[in-house]
Design a protein around this motif. Structure first.
Motif, PDB file in Angstrom:
ATOM      1  N   ALA A   1      -1.863  -1.530 -10.236  1.00  0.00           N
ATOM      2  CA  ALA A   1      -0.895  -1.714  -9.146  1.00  0.00           C
ATOM      3  C   ALA A   1      -1.658  -1.832  -7.833  1.00  0.00           C
ATOM      4  CB  ALA A   1       0.070  -0.531  -9.079  1.00  0.00           C
ATOM      5  N   ALA A   2      -1.133  -2.665  -6.937  1.00  0.00           N
ATOM      6  CA  ALA A   2      -1.721  -2.773  -5.593  1.00  0.00           C
ATOM      7  C   ALA A   2      -0.711  -2.275  -4.572  1.00  0.00           C
ATOM      8  CB  ALA A   2      -2.080  -4.222  -5.288  1.00  0.00           C
ATOM      9  N   VAL A   3      -1.181  -1.506  -3.611  1.00  0.00           N
ATOM     10  CA  VAL A   3      -0.319  -1.058  -2.513  1.00  0.00           C
ATOM     11  C   VAL A   3      -0.524  -2.009  -1.339  1.00  0.00           C
ATOM     12  CG1 VAL A   3       0.232   0.822  -0.922  1.00  0.00           C
ATOM     13  CG2 VAL A   3      -0.543   1.342  -3.256  1.00  0.00           C
ATOM     14  N   THR A   4       0.552  -2.521  -0.791  1.00  0.00           N
ATOM     15  CA  THR A   4       0.434  -3.503   0.286  1.00  0.00           C
ATOM     16  C   THR A   4      -0.266  -2.934   1.531  1.00  0.00           C
ATOM     17  OG1 THR A   4       1.610  -5.087   1.658  1.00  0.00           O
ATOM     18  CG2 THR A   4       2.717  -2.962   1.314  1.00  0.00           C
ATOM     19  N   PRO A   5      -1.206  -3.688   2.087  1.00  0.00           N
ATOM     20  CA  PRO A   5      -1.770  -3.279   3.376  1.00  0.00           C
ATOM     21  C   PRO A   5      -1.017  -3.925   4.547  1.00  0.00           C
ATOM     22  CG  PRO A   5      -3.073  -5.072   2.471  1.00  0.00           C
ATOM     23  CD  PRO A   5      -1.921  -4.854   1.510  1.00  0.00           C
TER      24      PRO A   5
ATOM     25  N   GLY B   1     -11.512   3.290 -19.000  1.00  0.00           N
ATOM     26  CA  GLY B   1     -10.887   4.527 -19.467  1.00  0.00           C
ATOM     27  C   GLY B   1      -9.715   4.990 -18.623  1.00  0.00           C
ATOM     28  N   ALA B   2      -9.324   4.189 -17.622  1.00  0.00           N
ATOM     29  CA  ALA B   2      -8.276   4.648 -16.699  1.00  0.00           C
ATOM     30  C   ALA B   2      -6.883   4.433 -17.281  1.00  0.00           C
ATOM     31  CB  ALA B   2      -8.396   3.911 -15.369  1.00  0.00           C
ATOM     32  N   ASP B   3      -6.002   5.404 -17.045  1.00  0.00           N
ATOM     33  CA  ASP B   3      -4.590   5.234 -17.392  1.00  0.00           C
ATOM     34  C   ASP B   3      -3.863   4.473 -16.295  1.00  0.00           C
ATOM     35  OD1 ASP B   3      -4.507   7.036 -19.820  1.00  0.00           O
ATOM     36  OD2 ASP B   3      -5.362   8.366 -18.299  1.00  0.00           O
ATOM     37  N   ALA B   4      -4.384   4.574 -15.096  1.00  0.00           N
ATOM     38  CA  ALA B   4      -3.757   3.908 -13.952  1.00  0.00           C
ATOM     39  C   ALA B   4      -4.859   3.471 -13.000  1.00  0.00           C
ATOM     40  CB  ALA B   4      -2.811   4.870 -13.233  1.00  0.00           C
ATOM     41  N   ILE B   5      -4.740   2.247 -12.509  1.00  0.00           N
ATOM     42  CA  ILE B   5      -5.715   1.726 -11.540  1.00  0.00           C
ATOM     43  C   ILE B   5      -4.921   1.254 -10.325  1.00  0.00           C
ATOM     44  CG2 ILE B   5      -7.506  -0.015 -11.119  1.00  0.00           C
ATOM     45  CD1 ILE B   5      -7.810  -0.106 -14.254  1.00  0.00           C
ATOM     46  N   ILE B   6      -5.319   1.721  -9.164  1.00  0.00           N
ATOM     47  CA  ILE B   6      -4.566   1.393  -7.945  1.00  0.00           C
ATOM     48  C   ILE B   6      -5.495   0.732  -6.937  1.00  0.00           C
ATOM     49  CG2 ILE B   6      -3.169   2.335  -6.057  1.00  0.00           C
ATOM     50  CD1 ILE B   6      -2.567   4.730  -8.043  1.00  0.00           C
ATOM     51  N   LEU B   7      -5.085  -0.438  -6.454  1.00  0.00           N
ATOM     52  CA  LEU B   7      -5.784  -1.077  -5.335  1.00  0.00           C
ATOM     53  C   LEU B   7      -5.198  -0.449  -4.069  1.00  0.00           C
ATOM     54  CD1 LEU B   7      -6.623  -2.922  -7.661  1.00  0.00           C
ATOM     55  CD2 LEU B   7      -6.081  -4.906  -6.244  1.00  0.00           C
ATOM     56  N   ALA B   8      -6.027   0.280  -3.353  1.00  0.00           N
ATOM     57  CA  ALA B   8      -5.564   1.005  -2.167  1.00  0.00           C
ATOM     58  C   ALA B   8      -5.076   0.014  -1.110  1.00  0.00           C
ATOM     59  CB  ALA B   8      -6.715   1.840  -1.609  1.00  0.00           C
ATOM     60  N   PRO B   9      -4.293   0.502  -0.136  1.00  0.00           N
ATOM     61  CA  PRO B   9      -3.851  -0.384   0.950  1.00  0.00           C
ATOM     62  C   PRO B   9      -5.005  -0.693   1.908  1.00  0.00           C
ATOM     63  CG  PRO B   9      -3.050   1.844   1.302  1.00  0.00           C
ATOM     64  CD  PRO B   9      -3.712   1.847  -0.039  1.00  0.00           C
ATOM     65  N   SER B  10      -5.955  -1.451   1.401  1.00  0.00           N
ATOM     66  CA  SER B  10      -7.158  -1.829   2.142  1.00  0.00           C
ATOM     67  C   SER B  10      -7.135  -3.333   2.350  1.00  0.00           C
ATOM     68  CB  SER B  10      -8.400  -1.448   1.326  1.00  0.00           C
ATOM     69  OG  SER B  10      -8.475  -0.047   1.116  1.00  0.00           O
ATOM     70  N   ASN B  11      -8.037  -3.817   3.178  1.00  0.00           N
ATOM     71  CA  ASN B  11      -8.100  -5.256   3.450  1.00  0.00           C
ATOM     72  C   ASN B  11      -8.461  -6.016   2.158  1.00  0.00           C
ATOM     73  OD1 ASN B  11      -9.280  -7.862   4.186  1.00  0.00           O
ATOM     74  ND2 ASN B  11      -9.075  -7.156   6.298  1.00  0.00           N
ATOM     75  N   PRO B  12      -7.592  -6.940   1.715  1.00  0.00           N
ATOM     76  CA  PRO B  12      -7.854  -7.642   0.455  1.00  0.00           C
ATOM     77  C   PRO B  12      -9.132  -8.486   0.485  1.00  0.00           C
ATOM     78  CG  PRO B  12      -5.633  -8.122   1.264  1.00  0.00           C
ATOM     79  CD  PRO B  12      -6.336  -7.370   2.351  1.00  0.00           C
TER      80      PRO B  12
ATOM     81  N   ALA C   1       1.662   2.186 -11.572  1.00  0.00           N
ATOM     82  CA  ALA C   1       0.502   1.759 -12.356  1.00  0.00           C
ATOM     83  C   ALA C   1       0.570   2.288 -13.785  1.00  0.00           C
ATOM     84  CB  ALA C   1      -0.785   2.240 -11.682  1.00  0.00           C
ATOM     85  N   LEU C   2       1.232   3.422 -13.980  1.00  0.00           N
ATOM     86  CA  LEU C   2       1.290   4.021 -15.321  1.00  0.00           C
ATOM     87  C   LEU C   2       2.251   3.296 -16.247  1.00  0.00           C
ATOM     88  CD1 LEU C   2       1.247   7.846 -14.599  1.00  0.00           C
ATOM     89  CD2 LEU C   2      -0.458   6.529 -15.873  1.00  0.00           C
ATOM     90  N   SER C   3       3.401   2.898 -15.710  1.00  0.00           N
ATOM     91  CA  SER C   3       4.434   2.345 -16.591  1.00  0.00           C
ATOM     92  C   SER C   3       4.188   0.858 -16.778  1.00  0.00           C
ATOM     93  CB  SER C   3       5.811   2.594 -16.005  1.00  0.00           C
ATOM     94  OG  SER C   3       5.871   2.070 -14.700  1.00  0.00           O
TER      95      SER C   3
END
Ligand code: FO1
Length: 318
Positions: free
Chosen positions: A224-228, A188-199, A310-312
């Motif tokens: 979208a993933a944010v670089t750690p 149900g998410a409009d945007a999903i973000i992988l936090a800048p955490s250890n992959p 992540a939205l666009s």
């Protein structure tokens, strides 16, 4: 924005800081964080969930700002006394922090699930975001080193992340089911973000729970993933060392390659903008932004950029 639903896949300190920015941008009740539990461990018969607690303490305004984990101003009288009594005390559990583990453990022993215990801790401590453990089953990250297979906290805290990492596994993962609400939140998410955490030890265990990676891939255009990794080094923790010893590029490109099937967009730090073309060649869209979360303004700005990313929907997802 009023109905926007945002999901963040979260490890510990990096994710907690990212979420501090996100709550400035999106109403907290529209945010669900799905949190790694592979770092969990038992000490003195108590269940400790470091990533959940780091996120809880941060969003409740209680966290120790120096370490990024534990409670600000906590004391260690109980741990010191345990030491006097001959117990191992390398895992620094503060007096107030111990109350969390006592409460959680009693709830679990009286039949509550980890989800329910987490919900209660969040409600009582005033955490406005919905926090879901990735699973209610026990999953334990095991780090394979030249000295043998180590439980995660032995590798991370007791031995100070000094060992070369030859492999990582998640004991119990085959029996783990996503915690209630996890798959629905992703769907149900409009945007999903992988936090800048250890992959490898924060995001990978979440994706390894049966059904979570598949659910994520169905929403890939909005992931979208944010670089750690910034300028070839991890902001915190051993991600850079792990990239090297596991045979990946020690750069944001190595992380982007690792995530390439699961995400559409990679949020790259401005100091690494010269890597844009290499990441685009992996079939990913790149958004360049300052990703170092030095203060509230930087946290908010990063959350805005990651959310937009992540939205666009990218023009082409290969
Ligand atoms: N990290 C440390 O480096 N040393 C510690 O003694 C330590 C104690 C600790 C106690 C409670 C807690 O929730 C977290 C704690 N952490 C400690 C952090 C934690 O073990 C790691 O940061 C995470 O597992 C990695 O995400």
């Amino acid at each position: 924005l009023s109905t926007l639903q945002v999901v963040v896949l979260a490890g510990g300190v990096g994710a907690a800081r990212f979420l501090e920015g996100l709550v400035q941008v999106v109403p907290p009740d529209q945010i669900t964080a799905i949190v790694n539990t592979g770092d969990d461990a038992d000490f003195y018969g108590l269940r400790v969930c470091p990533d959940l607690d780091t996120v809880i303490y941060t969003l409740a305004g209680l966290v120790n700002p120096t370490t990024g984990w534990g409670i600000a101003g906590d004391t260690f009288a109980c741990l010191d006394q345990l030491g006097t009594l001959g117990a191992d005390t390398w895992f620094r559990l503060g007096d107030r922090d111990l109350a969390t583990h006592l409460r959680r453990t009693t709830l679990l022993q009286s039949g509550a699930s980890l989800s329910e215990a987490t919900q209660l801790l969040c409600a009582t401590l005033g955490v406005p975001v919905r926090l879901l453990p990735m699973t209610n089953e026990s999953v334990r990250t095991i780090v394979e080193t030249p000295d043998g297979h180590l439980p995660f906290q032995d590798y991370f805290v007791r031995r100070g992340q000094q060992d070369d990492v030859r492999g990582i596994s998640f004991a119990g993962i085959l029996d783990a089911r996503p915690a209630p609400g996890v798959v629905d939140a992703i769907q149900g998410a409009d945007a999903i973000i992988l936090a800048p955490s250890n992959p490898f030890v924060s995001i990978a265990p979440i994706l390894a729970v049966d059904g979570i990676r598949d659910a994520l891939r169905r929403r890939r255009a909005h992931v979208a993933a944010v670089t750690p990794i910034i300028g070839g080094t991890a902001v915190k923790g051993p991600a850079d060392h792990m990239l090297r010893t596991l045979g990946h590029d020690v750069s944001a490109v190595g992380v982007a390659r690792h995530y390439r099937e699961d995400i559409a967009t990679f949020v790259l730090d401005a100091v690494d903008s010269s890597l844009t073309a290499s990441i685009e060649q992996l079939g990913l869209r790149v958004v360049v932004a300052p990703t170092l979360m030095t203060g509230p303004i930087e946290k908010r700005a990063l959350a805005e950029r990651a959310l937009e990313a992540a939205l666009s929907t990218p023009a082409v997802v290969t």
